[in-house]
Design a protein around this motif. Sequence first.
Motif, PDB file in Angstrom:
ATOM      1  N   MET A   1       0.845  -1.183   0.000  1.00  0.00           N
ATOM      2  CA  MET A   1       0.000   0.000   0.000  1.00  0.00           C
ATOM      3  C   MET A   1       0.883   1.236   0.000  1.00  0.00           C
ATOM      4  O   MET A   1       1.950   1.255   0.593  1.00  0.00           O
ATOM      5  CB  MET A   1      -0.888   0.018   1.234  1.00  0.00           C
ATOM      6  N   LYS A   2       0.373   2.275  -0.643  1.00  0.00           N
ATOM      7  CA  LYS A   2       1.110   3.527  -0.704  1.00  0.00           C
ATOM      8  C   LYS A   2       0.794   4.376   0.519  1.00  0.00           C
ATOM      9  O   LYS A   2      -0.301   4.326   1.061  1.00  0.00           O
ATOM     10  CB  LYS A   2       0.730   4.297  -1.966  1.00  0.00           C
ATOM     11  N   SER A   3       1.762   5.165   0.911  1.00  0.00           N
ATOM     12  CA  SER A   3       1.546   6.120   1.984  1.00  0.00           C
ATOM     13  C   SER A   3       2.136   7.461   1.557  1.00  0.00           C
ATOM     14  O   SER A   3       2.957   7.534   0.643  1.00  0.00           O
ATOM     15  CB  SER A   3       2.175   5.642   3.286  1.00  0.00           C
ATOM     16  N   GLN A   4       1.693   8.509   2.226  1.00  0.00           N
ATOM     17  CA  GLN A   4       2.136   9.860   1.916  1.00  0.00           C
ATOM     18  C   GLN A   4       2.431  10.579   3.226  1.00  0.00           C
ATOM     19  O   GLN A   4       1.643  10.491   4.177  1.00  0.00           O
ATOM     20  CB  GLN A   4       1.040  10.589   1.143  1.00  0.00           C
ATOM     21  N   LEU A  21      -1.627   6.200   5.190  1.00  0.00           N
ATOM     22  CA  LEU A  21      -1.971   5.306   4.083  1.00  0.00           C
ATOM     23  C   LEU A  21      -2.991   5.964   3.168  1.00  0.00           C
ATOM     24  O   LEU A  21      -3.936   6.607   3.623  1.00  0.00           O
ATOM     25  CB  LEU A  21      -2.533   3.992   4.612  1.00  0.00           C
ATOM     26  N   LEU A  22      -2.801   5.792   1.864  1.00  0.00           N
ATOM     27  CA  LEU A  22      -3.707   6.349   0.876  1.00  0.00           C
ATOM     28  C   LEU A  22      -4.763   5.333   0.504  1.00  0.00           C
ATOM     29  O   LEU A  22      -4.521   4.124   0.522  1.00  0.00           O
ATOM     30  CB  LEU A  22      -2.929   6.763  -0.373  1.00  0.00           C
ATOM     31  N   GLY A  23      -5.930   5.826   0.134  1.00  0.00           N
ATOM     32  CA  GLY A  23      -7.017   4.950  -0.269  1.00  0.00           C
ATOM     33  C   GLY A  23      -6.894   4.557  -1.734  1.00  0.00           C
ATOM     34  O   GLY A  23      -5.890   4.822  -2.402  1.00  0.00           O
ATOM     35  N   HIS A  27      -5.973   9.328  -2.300  1.00  0.00           N
ATOM     36  CA  HIS A  27      -6.116  10.388  -1.304  1.00  0.00           C
ATOM     37  C   HIS A  27      -6.082   9.790   0.093  1.00  0.00           C
ATOM     38  O   HIS A  27      -6.525   8.668   0.304  1.00  0.00           O
ATOM     39  CB  HIS A  27      -7.450  11.122  -1.477  1.00  0.00           C
ATOM     40  N   PRO A  28      -5.593  10.562   1.075  1.00  0.00           N
ATOM     41  CA  PRO A  28      -5.690  10.093   2.461  1.00  0.00           C
ATOM     42  C   PRO A  28      -7.144  10.169   2.935  1.00  0.00           C
ATOM     43  O   PRO A  28      -7.967  10.833   2.308  1.00  0.00           O
ATOM     44  CB  PRO A  28      -4.794  11.072   3.228  1.00  0.00           C
ATOM     45  N   PRO A  29      -7.488   9.497   4.036  1.00  0.00           N
ATOM     46  CA  PRO A  29      -8.877   9.527   4.521  1.00  0.00           C
ATOM     47  C   PRO A  29      -9.307  10.937   4.915  1.00  0.00           C
ATOM     48  O   PRO A  29      -8.482  11.775   5.274  1.00  0.00           O
ATOM     49  CB  PRO A  29      -8.868   8.602   5.731  1.00  0.00           C
TER      50      PRO A  29
END
Length: 103
Positions: A1-4, A21-23, A27-29
């Motif tokens: 999973m990607k994160s930012q 974590l990105l959805g 985008h983040p939650p």
Amino acid sequence: MKSQDTPFEGGPMDGRVLPVLLGMTGHPPKTYRIPVPDAAGGPPTVLVYRRVPRGHSGKLGLVQGWKYQYAAEGDTGGRGGRVRWPWSKPDNTKSRKSDDPTG
């Protein structure tokens, strides 16, 4: 999973940058909840942060990134805890008057 790496503003997390974590949309939650344990062993306090745009591009006005701002009111962000679809009817808990001649 990607994160930012996403910055946090306001509240106890002010100035910190955390990997979020990105959805599926990239985008983040919209809300980020952080449980903070109580020192006395009671129930944890939950810090609520809301996603806001970090900035906009010049000509098109596209969102450049996201950041989280502290929501001091907590989880009462106006949504009422349920999803609101465009085709859903609003909640009308008021009953009709009994002396209404049309009803």
